[in-house]
Scaffold this active site. Structure first.
Site, short mmCIF file in Angstrom:
data_model
loop_
_atom_site.label_atom_id
_atom_site.label_comp_id
_atom_site.label_asym_id
_atom_site.label_seq_id
_atom_site.Cartn_x
_atom_site.Cartn_y
_atom_site.Cartn_z
N ASP A 210 -3.72 49.63 43.48
CA ASP A 210 -3.88 49.50 44.92
C ASP A 210 -4.18 48.04 45.24
O ASP A 210 -5.18 47.50 44.76
CB ASP A 210 -5.00 50.40 45.43
CG ASP A 210 -5.24 50.23 46.92
OD1 ASP A 210 -4.37 50.59 47.70
OD2 ASP A 210 -6.32 49.70 47.29
N GLU A 294 2.34 50.81 45.58
CA GLU A 294 2.73 51.28 46.90
C GLU A 294 3.99 50.56 47.37
O GLU A 294 4.16 49.36 47.12
CB GLU A 294 1.60 51.04 47.91
CG GLU A 294 0.36 51.87 47.65
CD GLU A 294 -0.75 51.49 48.61
OE1 GLU A 294 -1.15 52.35 49.43
OE2 GLU A 294 -1.23 50.35 48.53
N CYS A 345 -8.52 62.46 49.61
CA CYS A 345 -9.44 62.51 48.47
C CYS A 345 -8.65 62.72 47.19
O CYS A 345 -7.81 63.63 47.11
CB CYS A 345 -10.46 63.64 48.67
SG CYS A 345 -11.61 63.83 47.29
N CYS A 348 -9.82 66.46 45.55
CA CYS A 348 -9.40 67.76 46.09
C CYS A 348 -8.25 67.65 47.08
O CYS A 348 -7.71 68.68 47.50
CB CYS A 348 -10.58 68.46 46.75
SG CYS A 348 -11.28 67.55 48.15
N CYS A 363 -16.31 62.37 49.95
CA CYS A 363 -15.63 63.61 50.33
C CYS A 363 -16.65 64.68 50.67
O CYS A 363 -17.49 65.05 49.82
CB CYS A 363 -14.73 64.08 49.19
SG CYS A 363 -13.80 65.59 49.59
N CYS A 366 -15.65 68.21 48.20
CA CYS A 366 -15.93 68.28 46.76
C CYS A 366 -17.08 67.38 46.33
O CYS A 366 -17.51 67.44 45.18
CB CYS A 366 -14.67 67.93 45.97
SG CYS A 366 -14.12 66.22 46.15
N ASP A 373 -10.95 51.83 47.14
CA ASP A 373 -9.76 51.28 46.48
C ASP A 373 -9.43 52.05 45.21
O ASP A 373 -8.25 52.25 44.89
CB ASP A 373 -9.98 49.80 46.16
CG ASP A 373 -10.08 48.95 47.42
OD1 ASP A 373 -9.54 49.38 48.46
OD2 ASP A 373 -10.70 47.88 47.37
#
Length: 420
Positions: A210, A294, A345, A348, A363, A366, A373
């Site tokens: 990332d 990406e 996330c 999950c 999150c 979870c 990042d």
């Protein structure tokens, strides 16, 4: 497979003056040929059965210009302007061929339906290279032997071969480039063997990457590379040199000297950024078999208020270099859709909205808590593995039974700090 090696050449003052003269004549010919094409386009822009308010054909419509018609007119050009006889013929043909490719990129869309910008007229000094299409063959215009390179109608000059030409590669073309710090020759090397990419079933290590502005990149394993801020560090020096240039009288010798100083600052920035990109790409390719990144829309991101920082980081140029290094080393680079990688996330899949100022992913479903990042890098890796049909843990094969809080470690290969 094609590679490009660039070497410094040492022309004499007479040879340097001759090459500068060639560049100026080729620039004028470029502008004339481009004017021919634009004039034909202007004359034929409206249908024959109606009149355009903007323009309409006047007189006889000329023949549609293309590379072949303009190359055919080179004989007439030399008759009208005898100084063009001093330029090697294939160099003039390559100059027209370069214009033809730029014209096609503007007039013909690619497979995605996009077109490049319109070819521009070049001001004095803007054309900085010319190409010899054949090297080291009986009718070639360039001959390279040991550490001497000989150009037709220019002469022989020393060349600094700081790295040898790889075995099995053939030199196809030679492009002479005029840069701020001197002259270079760029050799295009070709080999019939193409390195096969690693089969997906042989991938042993995979990582998601990332890119960002806080760190240049963060991996799914938690390691990171600090951003360099190459342009921002040189910004004050560049502004000082540009202010000095603004005070000089245009066209004077002092203005030309100061313009070269500005160009040298830009060149140093470009080389520092390029060296950093290649070093980072080689580090990733030496450690991982599959690298997920990406598929970013850099032009769109550059329209935001963070445009200077985004263009300084040059993510697009880095990904291009990463793909080139991966091809040479037989590794895989997979591009994935970037939508939602920072919000979803990685544990999950729940969507957790957060602004850019929030640097921690928490999150509520979870209980996973880690750097945003790292969370994005894991999502990028998951999407890439699903694309190629592999099942590998986003944490590099390390199963995590309980939610953890993870921070970024500032070195590739260094394990992240984890606190339960």
């Amino acid at each position: 497979m094609r590679l490009s090696h660039q070497y410094r050449i040492k022309p004499s003052p007479e040879q340097e003056a001759l090459m500068l003269h060639w560049l100026e004549l080729l620039r004028r010919h470029w502008n004339y040929a481009l004017g021919q094409r634009l004039d034909y386009l202007r004359r034929t822009r409206c249908p024959i059965d109606r009149c355009s308010i903007r323009s309409c054909p006047i007189g006889e419509i000329p023949e549609r210009p293309n590379y072949y018609t303009q190359a055919r007119d080179l004989k007439q050009t030399k008759a009208l302007f005898p100084e063009y006889k001093d330029i090697y013929l294939e160099v003039q043909q390559q100059n027209l061929m370069r214009l033809d490719k730029a014209w096609d990129r503007w007039t013909k869309p690619d497979v995605t339906g996009k077109r490049a910008g319109r070819p521009q007229f070049k001001k004095t000094g803007e054309l900085r290279s010319f190409t010899f299409p054949r090297v080291n063959c009986p009718k070639a215009g360039v001959h390279l032997t040991d550490e001497v390179i000989k150009f037709s109608k220019i002469g022989a000059m020393p060349v600094i071969l700081h790295r040898p030409i790889p075995e099995g590669f053939t030199i196809k073309t030679a492009t002479v480039v005029h840069k701020a710090d001197g002259w270079y020759v760029s050799l295009s090397l070709e080999d019939a063997n193409i390195p096969a990419p690693m089969p997906c079933d042989e991938v042993k290590t995979a990582v998601g990457v990332d890119v960002g502005l806080k760190e240049f990149l963060t991996t799914s394993e938690g390691s990171a590379v600090l951003i360099q801020h190459t342009y921002r560090k040189a910004q004050k020096q560049l502004a000082r040199q540009q202010r000095k240039l603004a005070r000089q009288q245009k066209g004077s010798k002092n203005a030309a000297k100061q313009k070269k100083r500005v160009a040298l600052v830009h060149q140093r920035i470009q080389r520092q950024r390029e060296n950093f990109h290649y070093n980072t790409a080689h580090q990733l390719c030496s450690k991982y078999d599959l690298i997920a990144v990406e598929d970013l829309n850099i032009k769109g991101l550059a329209r935001t208020k963070l445009s200077k920082s985004i263009l300084d980081a040059a993510w697009g140029a880095f990904i291009q270099k990463l793909e080139a290094v991966a091809v040479k080393r037989g590794k895989l680079v997979i591009k994935v859709n970037p939508n939602g990688t920072s919000q979803d996330c990685s544990g999950c899949g729940t969507k957790v909205p957060k602004t850019l100022s929030i640097r921690t992913h928490e999150c509520p479903k979870c209980g996973l808590e880690l750097d945003r990042d790292i969370n994005a890098a894991r999502n990028i890796l998951d999407r890439a593995l699903n694309t190629v049909g592999l099942i590998v843990s986003a944490c590099g094969g390390l199963g995590v039974a309980q939610p953890v809080k993870q921070e970024v470690s500032l070195a590739i290969g260094r394990s992240p700090r984890q606190t339960r």
